[in-house]
Design an enzyme around this catalytic site. Sequence first.
Site, PDB file in Angstrom:
ATOM      1  CD  GLU A   1      -8.790  -3.682  -2.472  1.00 19.92           C
ATOM      2  OE1 GLU A   1      -9.773  -3.933  -1.703  1.00 19.92           O
ATOM      3  OE2 GLU A   1      -7.802  -4.485  -2.520  1.00 19.92           O
TER       4      GLU A   1
ATOM      5  CB  CYS B   1      -7.128  -7.128   4.896  1.00 20.64           C
ATOM      6  SG  CYS B   1      -8.525  -6.345   3.953  1.00 20.64           S
TER       7      CYS B   1
HETATM    8  O1  FUB Z   1      -4.813  -8.690  -0.658  1.00 20.71           O
HETATM    9  C1  FUB Z   1      -4.899  -8.718   0.744  1.00 20.71           C
HETATM   10  C2  FUB Z   1      -5.559  -7.596   1.237  1.00 20.71           C
HETATM   11  O2  FUB Z   1      -6.978  -7.731   0.850  1.00 20.71           O
HETATM   12  C3  FUB Z   1      -5.229  -6.099   0.679  1.00 20.71           C
HETATM   13  O3  FUB Z   1      -4.118  -5.718   1.547  1.00 20.71           O
HETATM   14  C4  FUB Z   1      -6.520  -5.678   1.011  1.00 20.71           C
HETATM   15  O4  FUB Z   1      -6.467  -4.338   0.145  1.00 20.71           O
HETATM   16  C5  FUB Z   1      -7.594  -6.476   0.270  1.00 20.71           C
HETATM   17  O5  FUB Z   1      -7.352  -6.592  -0.999  1.00 20.71           O
HETATM   18 ZN    ZN Z   2      -8.107  -4.207   4.613  1.00 21.92          ZN
END
Ligand code: FUB
Ligand code: ZN
Length: 678
Positions: free
Chosen positions: A350, A446
Amino acid sequence: MNKQHFSTPVALGSVKVTDAFWQRTMELVRKEVIPYQWEVLNDRVKDAAPSWCMHNFRAAGRLMRDKKRKGAEFVAPTYTFRGFEALPDDPEHPEEDRFYGFVFQDTDFSKWIEAVGYSLAQHPDPELEKTADEAIDVVCAAQMEDGYLDTYYIINGMDAAFTNLRDNHELYCLGHLVEGAVAYYEGTGKDKLLRAACRFADFIADRFGAEEGKCKGYPGHEIAEMALIRLYEVTGEERYLTLSRFFLDQRGQEPFYFVEEEKARLAQAGKLKQQAKTNLSYHQSHKPVREQDEAVGHAVRAVYLYSGMADVARKMGDEAMYAACKRLWDSIVGQKLYITGGIGGTHMGESFSYPYDLPNDTAYSETCAAIGLMFFARRMLQIEADSRYADVMELALYNTVLAGMALDGKSFFYVNPLSVVPEACARDERLQHVKPVRQKWFGCACCPPNIARLVSSVAQYAYTESEDTLYTHLYMSGEVTKRFGDQEITLVIESGMPWNGHVKATVRVKEPVQGTLAFRIPGWTSGAQIDAGGKQQTLKGGYACLSGVWQDGDAVEFDFPMPVHMVAADPRVRENLGKVAFMRGPVTFCAEEADNGDQLHLLRVACGSGDVAVGMENVFGHETAVLTVPGKRTVLPEAGGLYGAAAPVKEEDAVIRLIPYYAWANRGLGEMSVWLRG
Ligand code: FUB
Ligand code: ZN
């Protein structure tokens, strides 16, 4: 850094947003999204991935209650550590005392309560407040006596707490809890959750720090850094500032904490021959933060970190930290930013990709990352009002952040591609992360509550204030009140944004007030007309600063020409060479199958930007700009094989219709593309 330039967001209680565009979106969050998310948090929405969030708090709360009821002194439970994600075999019948979901599931609540706090600050709602108070009771009942509050470890076993700061998000849960608690306190004056957050922060401050014997670790997923600054601001307690600064100072110091921690875990598991494989740049822990100069790793983590760095730089006058923030900003904006204000070019981790790698179809561009970019931008603006930061903040807001939510508020994007072919999403594993339609919820949820908290607090991105200046960074109709000494000015704004660049600001005062009103001149305009109403005018950092004595009824007017821009990317962005995209004001446009048929790659723009017609249409239940672009469409050959002799393609005339990117995927499944052949 010049302290005199520092500003802080205005209190939400002193702002009213009446703007047609923003009121619609904010009301959607207040009336649809916040109640819907409460249902999801309680696993009451059919067809949506369960959250387990409140289930986990209740389970942890029962544990606390039963220990106390027995009259025994509380002892941390020592259950077997159950691993990363435990899901029930039968979701209809979860085991009552078990933890379900991701390690950071608690943060679904924290973000929700933060959005509720912002909403209540502007719109009192006794019923919502009652629901929120009851939720807070559940959360606080789960807190351990020593202040610890992360249901994953409370339920699974405190013996494993703080053994995996790299992956297991305990300090991330702290950060979100703090943010939520501060917002709820500011919105309602109620401090029960704030006290719980302080107790958790105190627990951490007692165990982490530069002093001998304290843990030298830091968050695997940043956010605590900026959250602790908010806690410091609201409580005045220096230890929160110290802790935030400590986390930043520690990050990237050798020996690398996450590597040592991993080695210890391997040793404990008897895996002595196994190599630690921590990817330090994923967590931005590859270098001390003041030495970092390229935005790398997980994009949300990165911009949350940079936001914390900007806060600490401002609070502590740390020039080296500020210089790093500026370099990291330039790295993002110069090489790693999508034209939609999104960041994160690759789904692998990501993460940010290498410079100029901004693929359109495999883009990650997580909604949370665009929100985090707004956090960073606002904090840079707080140090110095430079309109370059506000331009990017606005770009992220009007495009990727808003695209993250359907226009009815009922479904969400996590990943925000710039080009979509539904069949490819369904059949190409490389696009597994890309969804062509918004989802009702996510196992890892999230993004949706992050949108809710951002939209509910959007006014704090529009206005910041210093002692003698009120800054308007974003234009939205409504009112904002600022105190200059012991006098007040209310600024009544009428704005046509994002559809036209006319802005009028009228001053309401009881008595004449001396002060400066600073208005951003957007980067997307040229030839701005400013009628300063006779006030002294200086141009600083892209802001028109109007100073003098303000009388009731004084008005200033701005005309920011808002032509259509036909934009090309730097030729190093391989995917976009020979392509163009369209922007008007802060809005980026895209072509959708619903307007243009499928096979959007066959389209070609055959005009200059001056030939593009702009119309206001009610396509989505509200008035939206729509662009009509003269173009061509490649005619498919009637016969022939997959390959043939190279020859000019046949084309027919086409009228290309473009809609705002934020509104895509609201008319069913179909192709979408931001970049078109030019
Ligand atoms: O790890 C917590 C949240 O979940 C991150 O900010 C997002 O990218 C997702 O991976
Ligand atoms: Zn998110």
